[in-house]
Design a protein around this motif. Sequence first.
Motif, PDB file in Angstrom:
ATOM      1  N   ILE A 270       0.805  -1.301   0.054  1.00  0.00           N
ATOM      2  CA  ILE A 270      -0.198  -0.161  -0.046  1.00  0.00           C
ATOM      3  C   ILE A 270       0.900   1.214  -0.101  1.00  0.00           C
ATOM      4  CG2 ILE A 270      -1.888   1.142   1.195  1.00  0.00           C
ATOM      5  CD1 ILE A 270      -2.230  -1.607   2.724  1.00  0.00           C
ATOM      6  N   GLY A 271       0.493   2.180  -0.863  1.00  0.00           N
ATOM      7  CA  GLY A 271       1.430   3.257  -0.670  1.00  0.00           C
ATOM      8  C   GLY A 271       1.326   4.067  -2.146  1.00  0.00           C
ATOM      9  N   ARG A 272       2.010   5.243  -2.444  1.00  0.00           N
ATOM     10  CA  ARG A 272       1.695   5.868  -3.656  1.00  0.00           C
ATOM     11  C   ARG A 272       3.125   5.711  -4.337  1.00  0.00           C
ATOM     12  NH1 ARG A 272       1.709  12.109  -0.678  1.00  0.00           N
ATOM     13  NH2 ARG A 272       3.773  11.724   0.471  1.00  0.00           N
ATOM     14  N   GLU A 273       4.116   5.012  -3.898  1.00  0.00           N
ATOM     15  CA  GLU A 273       5.362   4.847  -4.732  1.00  0.00           C
ATOM     16  C   GLU A 273       4.953   3.865  -6.022  1.00  0.00           C
ATOM     17  OE1 GLU A 273       8.145   6.356  -4.012  1.00  0.00           O
ATOM     18  OE2 GLU A 273       7.012   7.108  -2.339  1.00  0.00           O
ATOM     19  N   PRO A 274       5.708   3.930  -7.067  1.00  0.00           N
ATOM     20  CA  PRO A 274       5.397   3.205  -8.197  1.00  0.00           C
ATOM     21  C   PRO A 274       5.488   1.539  -8.037  1.00  0.00           C
ATOM     22  CG  PRO A 274       7.142   4.836  -8.605  1.00  0.00           C
ATOM     23  CD  PRO A 274       6.950   4.902  -7.062  1.00  0.00           C
ATOM     24  N   ASP A 275       6.052   1.047  -7.017  1.00  0.00           N
ATOM     25  CA  ASP A 275       6.124  -0.446  -6.937  1.00  0.00           C
ATOM     26  C   ASP A 275       4.977  -0.763  -5.945  1.00  0.00           C
ATOM     27  OD1 ASP A 275       7.054   0.865  -4.479  1.00  0.00           O
ATOM     28  OD2 ASP A 275       8.397  -0.946  -4.180  1.00  0.00           O
ATOM     29  N   CYS A 276       4.038   0.091  -5.544  1.00  0.00           N
ATOM     30  CA  CYS A 276       2.996  -0.324  -4.499  1.00  0.00           C
ATOM     31  C   CYS A 276       1.703  -0.463  -5.558  1.00  0.00           C
ATOM     32  CB  CYS A 276       2.491   0.941  -3.816  1.00  0.00           C
ATOM     33  SG  CYS A 276       3.691   1.607  -2.721  1.00  0.00           S
ATOM     34  N   ASP A 277       0.837  -1.465  -4.883  1.00  0.00           N
ATOM     35  CA  ASP A 277      -0.101  -2.180  -5.493  1.00  0.00           C
ATOM     36  C   ASP A 277      -1.510  -1.097  -5.595  1.00  0.00           C
ATOM     37  OD1 ASP A 277       1.144  -4.878  -6.011  1.00  0.00           O
ATOM     38  OD2 ASP A 277       1.018  -4.896  -3.955  1.00  0.00           O
ATOM     39  N   ILE A 278      -1.639  -0.332  -4.451  1.00  0.00           N
ATOM     40  CA  ILE A 278      -2.975   0.153  -4.296  1.00  0.00           C
ATOM     41  C   ILE A 278      -2.847   1.378  -3.376  1.00  0.00           C
ATOM     42  CG2 ILE A 278      -3.530  -1.110  -2.187  1.00  0.00           C
ATOM     43  CD1 ILE A 278      -6.402  -1.343  -3.553  1.00  0.00           C
ATOM     44  N   ARG A 279      -3.464   2.455  -3.451  1.00  0.00           N
ATOM     45  CA  ARG A 279      -3.689   3.500  -2.576  1.00  0.00           C
ATOM     46  C   ARG A 279      -4.711   3.313  -1.701  1.00  0.00           C
ATOM     47  NH1 ARG A 279      -3.003   8.821  -5.567  1.00  0.00           N
ATOM     48  NH2 ARG A 279      -4.694   8.182  -6.476  1.00  0.00           N
ATOM     49  N   VAL A 280      -4.688   3.887  -0.439  1.00  0.00           N
ATOM     50  CA  VAL A 280      -5.886   3.925   0.430  1.00  0.00           C
ATOM     51  C   VAL A 280      -5.978   5.228   1.270  1.00  0.00           C
ATOM     52  CG1 VAL A 280      -6.950   2.705   2.539  1.00  0.00           C
ATOM     53  CG2 VAL A 280      -5.743   1.481   0.977  1.00  0.00           C
ATOM     54  N   ALA A 281      -7.043   5.813   0.983  1.00  0.00           N
ATOM     55  CA  ALA A 281      -7.067   7.133   2.049  1.00  0.00           C
ATOM     56  C   ALA A 281      -8.425   6.946   2.757  1.00  0.00           C
ATOM     57  CB  ALA A 281      -7.234   8.371   0.808  1.00  0.00           C
ATOM     58  N   GLY A 282      -8.686   7.841   3.719  1.00  0.00           N
ATOM     59  CA  GLY A 282      -9.677   8.015   4.764  1.00  0.00           C
ATOM     60  C   GLY A 282     -10.195   9.396   4.856  1.00  0.00           C
ATOM     61  N   HIS A 283     -10.975   9.487   5.881  1.00  0.00           N
ATOM     62  CA  HIS A 283     -11.703  10.632   6.264  1.00  0.00           C
ATOM     63  C   HIS A 283     -11.840  10.804   7.799  1.00  0.00           C
ATOM     64  CE1 HIS A 283     -14.846  13.756   6.785  1.00  0.00           C
ATOM     65  NE2 HIS A 283     -14.852  13.753   5.578  1.00  0.00           N
ATOM     66  N   THR A 292      -0.834   4.134  11.185  1.00  0.00           N
ATOM     67  CA  THR A 292      -1.130   2.910  10.531  1.00  0.00           C
ATOM     68  C   THR A 292       0.040   2.787   9.698  1.00  0.00           C
ATOM     69  OG1 THR A 292      -2.082   4.202   8.713  1.00  0.00           O
ATOM     70  CG2 THR A 292      -3.514   3.515  10.212  1.00  0.00           C
ATOM     71  N   CYS A 293       0.286   1.593   9.151  1.00  0.00           N
ATOM     72  CA  CYS A 293       1.269   1.304   8.158  1.00  0.00           C
ATOM     73  C   CYS A 293       0.867   0.765   6.883  1.00  0.00           C
ATOM     74  CB  CYS A 293       2.207   0.051   8.893  1.00  0.00           C
ATOM     75  SG  CYS A 293       3.650  -0.373   8.140  1.00  0.00           S
ATOM     76  N   PRO A 294       1.174   1.771   5.882  1.00  0.00           N
ATOM     77  CA  PRO A 294       1.806   3.007   5.837  1.00  0.00           C
ATOM     78  C   PRO A 294       0.783   4.249   6.657  1.00  0.00           C
ATOM     79  CG  PRO A 294       0.798   2.925   3.777  1.00  0.00           C
ATOM     80  CD  PRO A 294       0.843   1.462   4.463  1.00  0.00           C
ATOM     81  N   PRO A 295       1.235   5.211   6.995  1.00  0.00           N
ATOM     82  CA  PRO A 295       0.435   6.349   7.530  1.00  0.00           C
ATOM     83  C   PRO A 295      -0.578   6.848   6.539  1.00  0.00           C
ATOM     84  CG  PRO A 295       2.918   6.612   8.174  1.00  0.00           C
ATOM     85  CD  PRO A 295       2.728   5.641   7.119  1.00  0.00           C
ATOM     86  N   LEU A 296      -1.901   7.180   7.289  1.00  0.00           N
ATOM     87  CA  LEU A 296      -2.936   7.050   6.414  1.00  0.00           C
ATOM     88  C   LEU A 296      -3.277   8.760   5.639  1.00  0.00           C
ATOM     89  CD1 LEU A 296      -5.467   5.714   5.422  1.00  0.00           C
ATOM     90  CD2 LEU A 296      -6.690   6.484   7.351  1.00  0.00           C
ATOM     91  N   LYS A 338      -9.167  19.934   6.427  1.00  0.00           N
ATOM     92  CA  LYS A 338      -7.942  20.154   5.585  1.00  0.00           C
ATOM     93  C   LYS A 338      -7.376  18.729   5.271  1.00  0.00           C
ATOM     94  CE  LYS A 338      -6.795  24.168   8.258  1.00  0.00           C
ATOM     95  NZ  LYS A 338      -5.650  24.794   9.219  1.00  0.00           N
ATOM     96  N   LEU A 339      -6.717  18.729   4.005  1.00  0.00           N
ATOM     97  CA  LEU A 339      -6.126  17.481   3.313  1.00  0.00           C
ATOM     98  C   LEU A 339      -4.986  17.342   4.077  1.00  0.00           C
ATOM     99  CD1 LEU A 339      -5.968  15.597   1.155  1.00  0.00           C
ATOM    100  CD2 LEU A 339      -4.657  17.038  -0.194  1.00  0.00           C
ATOM    101  N   VAL A 340      -4.745  16.002   4.651  1.00  0.00           N
ATOM    102  CA  VAL A 340      -3.530  15.510   5.259  1.00  0.00           C
ATOM    103  C   VAL A 340      -2.902  14.420   4.477  1.00  0.00           C
ATOM    104  CG1 VAL A 340      -2.592  14.489   7.201  1.00  0.00           C
ATOM    105  CG2 VAL A 340      -4.424  16.127   7.369  1.00  0.00           C
ATOM    106  N   MET A 341      -1.802  14.716   3.820  1.00  0.00           N
ATOM    107  CA  MET A 341      -1.118  13.698   2.776  1.00  0.00           C
ATOM    108  C   MET A 341       0.153  13.031   3.449  1.00  0.00           C
ATOM    109  SD  MET A 341      -0.679  16.398  -0.622  1.00  0.00           S
ATOM    110  CE  MET A 341      -0.271  17.634   0.260  1.00  0.00           C
ATOM    111  N   ARG A 342      -0.059  11.774   3.510  1.00  0.00           N
ATOM    112  CA  ARG A 342       0.788  10.995   4.141  1.00  0.00           C
ATOM    113  C   ARG A 342       1.193   9.712   3.075  1.00  0.00           C
ATOM    114  NH1 ARG A 342      -2.993  11.175   8.978  1.00  0.00           N
ATOM    115  NH2 ARG A 342      -2.016  12.704  10.300  1.00  0.00           N
ATOM    116  N   ASP A 343       1.819   8.515   3.535  1.00  0.00           N
ATOM    117  CA  ASP A 343       2.515   7.652   2.652  1.00  0.00           C
ATOM    118  C   ASP A 343       1.295   6.767   2.067  1.00  0.00           C
ATOM    119  OD1 ASP A 343       4.734   8.922   3.247  1.00  0.00           O
ATOM    120  OD2 ASP A 343       5.287   7.265   4.566  1.00  0.00           O
ATOM    121  N   SER A 344       0.207   6.545   2.611  1.00  0.00           N
ATOM    122  CA  SER A 344      -0.937   5.449   2.117  1.00  0.00           C
ATOM    123  C   SER A 344      -1.274   5.909   0.502  1.00  0.00           C
ATOM    124  CB  SER A 344      -1.783   5.347   3.056  1.00  0.00           C
ATOM    125  OG  SER A 344      -2.557   6.432   2.990  1.00  0.00           O
ATOM    126  N   ALA A 345      -1.522   7.414   0.216  1.00  0.00           N
ATOM    127  CA  ALA A 345      -1.951   7.710  -1.173  1.00  0.00           C
ATOM    128  C   ALA A 345      -1.511   9.181  -1.449  1.00  0.00           C
ATOM    129  CB  ALA A 345      -3.283   7.702  -0.821  1.00  0.00           C
TER     130      ALA A 345
END
Length: 345
Positions: A270-283, A292-296, A338-345
């Motif tokens: 999970i994450g936004r790097e090129p080798d990741c399979d999927i991105r996950v975001a929340g609210h 969380t791993c990775p941070p959300l 406010k948008l909080v950008m972390r490693d999950s997406a």
Amino acid sequence: MKHNKIKNMAEFSQLSGISRPTVSKYFNDPNSVRKSTRAQIEAALTKYDYRPNLFAVNLNKRRPKIIGVIVPDTADTFFSELVRRIEESCAASGYLVIVLSSRGDPQLEGRSIETLLSLKIAGAIVAPLGVNSDMTLMQSLQSRIPIVFLDSRLDDETPFVGTDNFQSVPLITEYLCRTGTPPTFFDMPAVNHNASERREAYLQTMQRLGFQPEVITVAHHHDWRFEDVGFVETQRVLAGAGFPTRTVLCANDRIATGVIAALFRHGWKIGREPDCDIRVAGHDDQPLSRYTCPPLTTVAQDFDRLGHLGVELLLARIDDDDFRAPPSKAEQLRIEAKLVMRDSA
């Protein structure tokens, strides 16, 4: 000294030689009595090892300085953070707080309302279950004391403070569309009006941006165990056709926590790097979301403003002797996130 201990304020007044009204005035506000009197009272408090039962003192007042609070789940970090802000604001204004939890159960919410009805309190802040709330009991509470809805509203007339879902959901949806594949929306159980508002906000945003909306519906329509719902439903999706896109936007952070756990169990990166399979975001940006791993990646609700504005609205209604009259204009406050950008997406 054991023989000097006393039981109530009347005994303390008699033994200390200070009038009962003056003692009461001191406990309401120490600065409201003369400095010399304050010193005399505090010396007597030390001598007799006496502390009043402030709860009982408040109940005996014409306008007790006690606020009732009902939330769906005090173990939910979102609501525990809100309660903390409410307690801070109430304490600053000299109010005590009674906190009750419905634990996501309409019957327990009803009992919580009945508990507040049985007490002499100044007003209440209620985060209602919404869909399954007992409206008869809620209206009975509204007729007795001032009330403010928090997080989720039940009508257009009662004062309300909550996050503007039609600002927060478009904000993160647009970000996800701008930075990768358009998101699939992972719904939450229909436990309150936030569920339907967030889904509708997602649909409107995707249509406005020219993308095909994709929604993962959940089977547990009235279940507040959001992590379990996210985990179980993700396993169901992975066992079937899989996610329609490689980005998942969850209706709340607790759903996202369950989704991340299930994806990890299946070996997905999970994450936004090129080798990741999927991105996950929340609210929500609950306190644990950064761990969380990775941070959300999420949108942050403003806990301070939600809690403090809720108290501010309630205190204004408490000061209004005609609070039962229908308001000429409902005070329904919706706060931007406010948008909080972390490693999950």
